[in-house]
Design a protein around this motif. Structure first.
Motif, PDB file in Angstrom:
ATOM      1  N   GLY A   1       2.229  -1.733  16.123  1.00  0.00           N
ATOM      2  CA  GLY A   1       3.698  -1.688  16.155  1.00  0.00           C
ATOM      3  C   GLY A   1       4.152  -0.270  16.444  1.00  0.00           C
ATOM      4  O   GLY A   1       4.036   0.611  15.599  1.00  0.00           O
TER       5      GLY A   1
ATOM      6  N   ALA B   1       4.626  -0.500   7.012  1.00  0.00           N
ATOM      7  CA  ALA B   1       4.049  -1.508   7.901  1.00  0.00           C
ATOM      8  C   ALA B   1       2.597  -1.164   8.239  1.00  0.00           C
ATOM      9  O   ALA B   1       2.331  -0.102   8.800  1.00  0.00           O
TER      10      ALA B   1
ATOM     11  N   GLY C   1       0.514  -2.087  10.555  1.00  0.00           N
ATOM     12  CA  GLY C   1       0.107  -1.896  11.945  1.00  0.00           C
ATOM     13  C   GLY C   1       0.889  -0.840  12.697  1.00  0.00           C
ATOM     14  O   GLY C   1       0.712  -0.677  13.901  1.00  0.00           O
ATOM     15  N   ALA C   2       1.749  -0.106  12.018  1.00  0.00           N
ATOM     16  CA  ALA C   2       2.681   0.775  12.719  1.00  0.00           C
ATOM     17  C   ALA C   2       2.049   2.103  13.122  1.00  0.00           C
ATOM     18  O   ALA C   2       1.107   2.583  12.498  1.00  0.00           O
TER      19      ALA C   2
END
Lengths: 247, 310
Positions: free
Chosen positions: A116, A160, A162-163
């Motif tokens: 992300g 987050a 996946g960031a």
């Protein structure tokens, strides 16, 4: 006295000017952020006493014989969630990620998890520097989330898994994890030595060796008072750190 | 209904009659006249405000149509100001997606609330629920934005496997925001129905649900549509809360949890640094928003006229 140039340096130059005027009654310093190129143009044409720039001089500008006083390092850290096992990325991988060409962490040695991207808005000096150094001014992935502040980027990356995002090194906190770039961990010593790639030097350019009021102001900006407070508060690394680490 | 109350004998309105009354002293008369003019000035300020904004926005935004071209501006698919690409179609579609989704979620919630308040709730329950709904309207939009960013976004992120910025989060935030607008107006519409039709329905042996669904809601239809359109105006114009949760990526809608951008949020994102044609394009977007809300107000006026004719 007139100081014009980079909007990135604006916070340093302006706060320093305010404090300088407060301690030196009767002086007047006008600071305006018009962009690095305009600042260099202004100082060479004589309409400004100091031109501030967040980039090096271009070849054709070297002929202007401006005097360079570096005032700070601007290093940009690539940050991920602390739960992300990826510790190191190459500049090419970071470029591909931010262009949307690498979309899963498994492609860069991480878990099978969607990446992300958290990008900054175009008004951001950090984005401008990142785009120039890492992306060679090529386009960012247009589908990336755009957030209007360093704090927001940091808090989203902290939450987050996946960031990935980027912020000035001075604003990194333990809630996010920095990744090494080309094997170099972003820290003051690696920035000052020039080993860490995503960084730039912020300059004051003058037409000749600073003298009189200009010299007083430049010395004030280089003094520990400003370097350790104003420069650090703006997320930059003091230029004075160089002496400390090269000894 | 807008006709002033007229005296039965003289056929004059109260305002017309007032100066002729001998009993009114000179000073009272002057005071009355001054107040009347004061209110006229108040009304004129509002009208002048709208006119000035329209002229200003139009004047600043017009060059975008003449220099970039209507087609390239309205139908352009790429918004890349640094490359002089000013296509607002993705932003316009984004505004529509966000607004329509918010209405789809918010309308049933709001109409349900209104039905509950007007038909079902006891006096005591209504005394609690109605102020709560009205309070929703008074919460600053930045607070809704924070709620969306810190509470909703992580939940949506888990559900969609993305960062949680995007239409779905914006829909939920906006749906809550438009509930008070739609609910209060729908409740007004239900309450203004003649009590006779309600009584007749119950007298025929209809249940509460049958009365609501077959009699009251159809009878209040026009008022409810009116309420929904005003809610739509609120949703399409909302900026701050949307900006915080929508992700601000100027691309076409491509997934519930994938970032998009809207006209209003893009204006706020870009205004601080935009210069030249970029700034003009932002004013051009403001013209589009202005036209959209003018259209909505026009529809509302039209519906109100229908309602009066009924």
């Amino acid at each position: 006295m007139i100081v014009t140039g980079s909007t990135t340096i604006q916070p340093i130059a302006e706060v320093a000017a305010e404090e300088f005027m407060a301690t030196h009654p009767g002086t007047a310093i006008l600071v305006s952020g018009v962009g690095s190129s305009a600042g260099i143009e202004n100082v060479s044409s004589g309409t400004s006493d100091i031109g501030t720039s967040s980039r090096e001089l271009k070849d054709e500008e070297l002929d202007l014989r401006l005097v360079d006083t570096p005032v700070a390092y601007d290093a940009i850290a690539v940050i991920v969630n602390p739960s992300n096992p990826v510790d190191n990325l190459s500049t090419a991988e970071i470029k591909a990620i931010f262009q949307g060409k690498i979309i899963n962490w498994s492609e860069v040695g991480g878990p099978d998890m969607e990446i992300g991207i958290v990008n900054r808005d175009e008004a951001s000096g950090t984005r401008e520097a990142f785009s120039k150094i890492v992306l060679d001014k090529e386009r960012f992935d247009p589908r990336a989330v755009i957030l209007p502040g360093t704090g927001q980027v940091r808090s989203v990356v902290a939450q987050a898994p996946g960031a990935i995002g980027y912020i000035s090194l001075g604003f990194v906190t333990p809630e996010v994890k920095t990744v090494a770039v080309d094997g170099v961990v972003p820290e003051e010593p690696t920035v000052v030595s020039g080993a860490y790639p995503i960084q730039r030097v912020l300059h004051f350019f003058t037409a000749e060796e600073p003298a009189g009021l200009v010299k007083e102001y430049v010395d004030f900006v280089l003094s520990p008072d400003i370097q350790e407070t104003v420069v650090r508060d703006a997320g930059f690394i003091p230029i004075t750190a160089k002496e400390r680490f090269s000894e | 209904m807008n006709e002033p109350i007229r005296d039965k004998e003289s056929g004059l309105s109260n305002a017309e009659r007032a100066p002729k009354l001998k009993l009114v002293s000179q000073s009272t008369y002057l005071k009355e006249a001054a107040l009347k003019n004061l209110f006229l000035v108040c009304a004129c300020v509002a009208v002048a405000g709208v006119a000035l904004i329209f002229v200003f926005v139009g004047w600043r935004g017009w060059p975008v149509f003449s220099e970039i071209g209507v087609g390239k501006f309205l139908l352009g698919k790429e918004w890349l100001p640094t490359e002089q690409l000013f296509g607002i179609l993705p932003l316009f579609v984004g505004s529509l997606v966000v607004t329509i989704g918010a209405l789809a979620l918010g309308t049933p919630l709001a109409v349900g609330t209104a039905v509950f308040l007007s038909e079902i709730a006891s006096h005591r329950v209504r005394a609690i629920v109605r102020p709560a709904v009205e309070l929703l309207a008074g919460v600053p939009s930045v607070i809704y934005g924070f709620f969306g960013l810190l509470v909703l976004r992580p939940i949506i992120a888990k559900l969609t496997g993305s960062l949680g910025f995007g239409p779905l989060t914006a829909w939920i935030v906006l749906a809550i925001m438009i509930v008070p607008t739609i609910a209060t107006l729908t409740e007004d519409a239900l309450r203004s129905l003649p009590p006779g039709i309600r009584e007749a329905s119950y007298a025929m042996g209809a249940t509460t649900w049958q009365t609501i669904s077959r009699v009251l809601l159809p009878a209040a239809k026009i008022g409810i549509v009116d309420a929904i359109i005003l809610g739509m105006g609120r949703a399409i114009g909302e900026t701050m809360a949307v900006l915080m949760v929508v992700g601000n990526a100027p691309v076409f809608f491509h997934g519930l949890g994938q970032p998009i951008s809207t006209l209003t949020s893009q204006i706020v994102m870009d205004m601080p640094y935009a210069a030249g044609m970029h700034r003009t394009a932002l004013f051009g977007m403001a013209i589009i928003l202005f036209l959209v809300s003018m259209g909505l107000v026009g529809i509302v006026r039209f519906i109100q006229r229908l309602r009066e004719e009924q």
